[in-house]
Design a protein around this motif. Structure first.
Motif, mmCIF file in Angstrom:
data_model
loop_
_atom_site.group_PDB
_atom_site.id
_atom_site.type_symbol
_atom_site.label_atom_id
_atom_site.label_comp_id
_atom_site.label_asym_id
_atom_site.label_seq_id
_atom_site.Cartn_x
_atom_site.Cartn_y
_atom_site.Cartn_z
ATOM 1 N N LEU A 1 0.849 -1.196 0.000
ATOM 2 C CA LEU A 1 0.000 0.000 0.000
ATOM 3 C C LEU A 1 0.881 1.241 0.000
ATOM 4 O O LEU A 1 1.753 1.387 0.858
ATOM 5 N N THR A 2 0.661 2.131 -0.957
ATOM 6 C CA THR A 2 1.353 3.418 -1.013
ATOM 7 C C THR A 2 0.297 4.512 -1.020
ATOM 8 O O THR A 2 -0.619 4.499 -1.836
ATOM 9 N N SER A 3 0.421 5.457 -0.101
ATOM 10 C CA SER A 3 -0.604 6.477 0.042
ATOM 11 C C SER A 3 0.035 7.848 0.249
ATOM 12 O O SER A 3 0.984 7.985 1.033
ATOM 13 N N TYR A 4 -0.498 8.847 -0.465
ATOM 14 C CA TYR A 4 -0.058 10.230 -0.318
ATOM 15 C C TYR A 4 -1.279 11.103 -0.060
ATOM 16 O O TYR A 4 -2.349 10.862 -0.610
ATOM 17 N N GLU A 5 -1.092 12.119 0.772
ATOM 18 C CA GLU A 5 -2.197 13.029 1.077
ATOM 19 C C GLU A 5 -1.653 14.414 1.380
ATOM 20 O O GLU A 5 -0.651 14.562 2.094
ATOM 21 N N PHE A 6 -2.286 15.412 0.796
ATOM 22 C CA PHE A 6 -1.885 16.798 1.016
ATOM 23 C C PHE A 6 -3.137 17.620 1.272
ATOM 24 O O PHE A 6 -4.093 17.569 0.495
ATOM 25 N N GLY A 7 -3.126 18.372 2.375
ATOM 26 C CA GLY A 7 -4.318 19.123 2.735
ATOM 27 C C GLY A 7 -4.020 20.556 3.104
ATOM 28 O O GLY A 7 -2.885 20.921 3.456
ATOM 29 N N PHE A 8 -5.066 21.373 3.048
ATOM 30 C CA PHE A 8 -4.961 22.796 3.384
ATOM 31 C C PHE A 8 -6.248 23.218 4.070
ATOM 32 O O PHE A 8 -7.344 22.947 3.574
ATOM 33 N N LYS A 9 -6.123 23.885 5.225
ATOM 34 C CA LYS A 9 -7.276 24.389 5.950
ATOM 35 C C LYS A 9 -7.082 25.873 6.218
ATOM 36 O O LYS A 9 -5.958 26.331 6.471
ATOM 37 N N GLN A 10 -8.203 26.609 6.193
ATOM 38 C CA GLN A 10 -8.100 28.052 6.366
ATOM 39 C C GLN A 10 -9.380 28.603 6.987
ATOM 40 O O GLN A 10 -10.484 28.228 6.587
ATOM 41 N N ALA A 11 -9.210 29.478 7.976
ATOM 42 C CA ALA A 11 -10.334 30.227 8.525
ATOM 43 C C ALA A 11 -10.454 31.533 7.764
ATOM 44 O O ALA A 11 -9.463 32.249 7.572
ATOM 45 N N VAL A 12 -11.665 31.838 7.314
ATOM 46 C CA VAL A 12 -11.918 33.063 6.551
ATOM 47 C C VAL A 12 -12.798 33.968 7.406
ATOM 48 O O VAL A 12 -14.000 33.720 7.555
ATOM 49 N N GLY A 13 -12.220 34.990 7.983
ATOM 50 C CA GLY A 13 -12.982 35.855 8.862
ATOM 51 C C GLY A 13 -13.355 35.137 10.153
ATOM 52 O O GLY A 13 -12.716 34.178 10.586
ATOM 53 N N ASP A 14 -14.422 35.590 10.766
ATOM 54 C CA ASP A 14 -14.856 35.025 12.045
ATOM 55 C C ASP A 14 -15.867 33.889 11.895
ATOM 56 O O ASP A 14 -16.184 33.222 12.880
ATOM 57 N N ILE B 1 -9.327 21.748 1.890
ATOM 58 C CA ILE B 1 -9.269 20.903 0.708
ATOM 59 C C ILE B 1 -8.127 19.910 0.882
ATOM 60 O O ILE B 1 -7.058 20.257 1.399
ATOM 61 N N THR B 2 -8.376 18.668 0.503
ATOM 62 C CA THR B 2 -7.379 17.607 0.641
ATOM 63 C C THR B 2 -7.287 16.843 -0.673
ATOM 64 O O THR B 2 -8.310 16.421 -1.226
ATOM 65 N N ALA B 3 -6.077 16.669 -1.168
ATOM 66 C CA ALA B 3 -5.820 15.852 -2.347
ATOM 67 C C ALA B 3 -5.163 14.556 -1.893
ATOM 68 O O ALA B 3 -4.297 14.571 -0.999
ATOM 69 N N TYR B 4 -5.580 13.435 -2.473
ATOM 70 C CA TYR B 4 -5.041 12.152 -2.019
ATOM 71 C C TYR B 4 -4.800 11.210 -3.196
ATOM 72 O O TYR B 4 -5.405 11.325 -4.260
ATOM 73 N N TYR B 5 -3.884 10.279 -2.945
ATOM 74 C CA TYR B 5 -3.554 9.240 -3.927
ATOM 75 C C TYR B 5 -3.214 7.972 -3.149
ATOM 76 O O TYR B 5 -2.403 7.999 -2.221
ATOM 77 N N LYS B 6 -3.846 6.863 -3.529
ATOM 78 C CA LYS B 6 -3.587 5.587 -2.842
ATOM 79 C C LYS B 6 -3.452 4.478 -3.868
ATOM 80 O O LYS B 6 -4.312 4.297 -4.721
ATOM 81 N N GLU B 7 -2.374 3.742 -3.783
ATOM 82 C CA GLU B 7 -2.105 2.625 -4.689
ATOM 83 C C GLU B 7 -1.960 1.349 -3.866
ATOM 84 O O GLU B 7 -1.138 1.277 -2.951
ATOM 85 N N THR B 8 -2.779 0.358 -4.176
ATOM 86 C CA THR B 8 -2.781 -0.894 -3.422
ATOM 87 C C THR B 8 -2.396 -2.044 -4.342
ATOM 88 O O THR B 8 -3.036 -2.253 -5.376
ATOM 89 N N LYS B 9 -1.353 -2.769 -3.967
ATOM 90 C CA LYS B 9 -0.891 -3.904 -4.755
ATOM 91 C C LYS B 9 -1.120 -5.202 -3.982
ATOM 92 O O LYS B 9 -1.410 -5.205 -2.793
#
Length: 239
Positions: free
Chosen positions: A1-14, A20-28
């Motif tokens: 199993l090979t897995s990659y994940e990249f995410g970003f979180k942001q508060a906008v005002g009060d 948003i999260t981008a992911y990739y998973k490869e299962t052999k």
């Protein structure tokens, strides 16, 4: 199993949060059916389970959340998914592996669970105990809330076939590549109206909850010969 994940979180005002999260998973080495070549004792060969399959999933997750403003709170989520491989489950290639003249697939195709678009929109409008007018209508609206949930998903893939040979089956000759065609979208709307009332120092919540308010037809699987969930086309055959 090979897995990659990249995410970003942001508060906008009060009031707004988003991510948003981008992911990739490869299962052999997933379990699948393979074929053992014939020998002197078993000329036709035989099928067995082995660690031969692989799958790849990649996509995006997105969410947006708004804290309650002027009585309204909003939550939105969305998933984009691409799932491909050479076997949706261990038995995907069972019939091919038992046919000495068939060739097992070596290319990736959409998996049975490949659902490209999935999402929810949740709206909650709610009165408190102090932001209501005085008098009769204030008593009616106090601690009254309406929640609406709209959910949607695009269809799942299937293989188109000719009309079936036997009743209640989906055994017609294959007309398309594996999982080439997708079913239609599913749209669903749920609603809940509730009110909290204080009785003898106890808060009681009364509600009306309606699932699938507009009675939408929700389809998860269809016959390849017709694209319908309730008709395999057998009544249209000469038999």
């Amino acid at each position: 199993l090979t897995s990659y994940e990249f995410g970003f979180k942001q508060a906008v005002g009060d009031y707004l949060n988003m991510g948003i999260t981008a992911y990739y998973k490869e299962t052999k080495d997933q379990i699948g059916v393979t074929r053992i070549a014939g020998s002197a004792t078993v000329p036709s060969g035989y099928a067995l389970y082995a660690n031969t399959d692989f799958s790849i999933s990649r996509g995006l997750d997105f969410y947006l959340s708004m804290r309650r403003v002027n009585r309204l709170a909003v939550d939105i989520s969305y998933t984009l998914l691409f799932a491909s491989g050479i076997g949706s489950d261990p038995n995907t290639k069972f019939q091919l592996a038992n046919n000495p003249d068939a060739e097992l697939p070596k290319f990736a195709f959409p998996q049975d669970y490949d659902q490209r678009h999935t999402g929810n929109v949740n709206l909650d409008y709610r009165f408190g105990s102090s932001d209501v007018p005085k008098g009769f209508w204030g008593g009616v609206l106090s601690n009254l809330g309406l929640n609406a949930l709209f959910s949607f998903n695009s269809g799942r893939p299937y293989t188109t076939r000719e009309l079936p040979v036997t009743a209640f089956a989906d055994d017609g000759l294959v007309k398309s590549t594996k999982n080439q065609v997708y079913t239609g979208w599913n749209l669903r709307f749920d609603a809940k109206l509730d009110k909290t009332v204080k009785v003898a120092k106890t808060n009681l919540n009364f509600y009306i909850y309606v699932l699938n308010l507009f009675n939408s037809e929700l389809i998860n699987k269809v016959y390849g010969s017709t694209g319908r969930p309730d008709d395999n086309g057998y009544l249209n055959t000469p038999t």
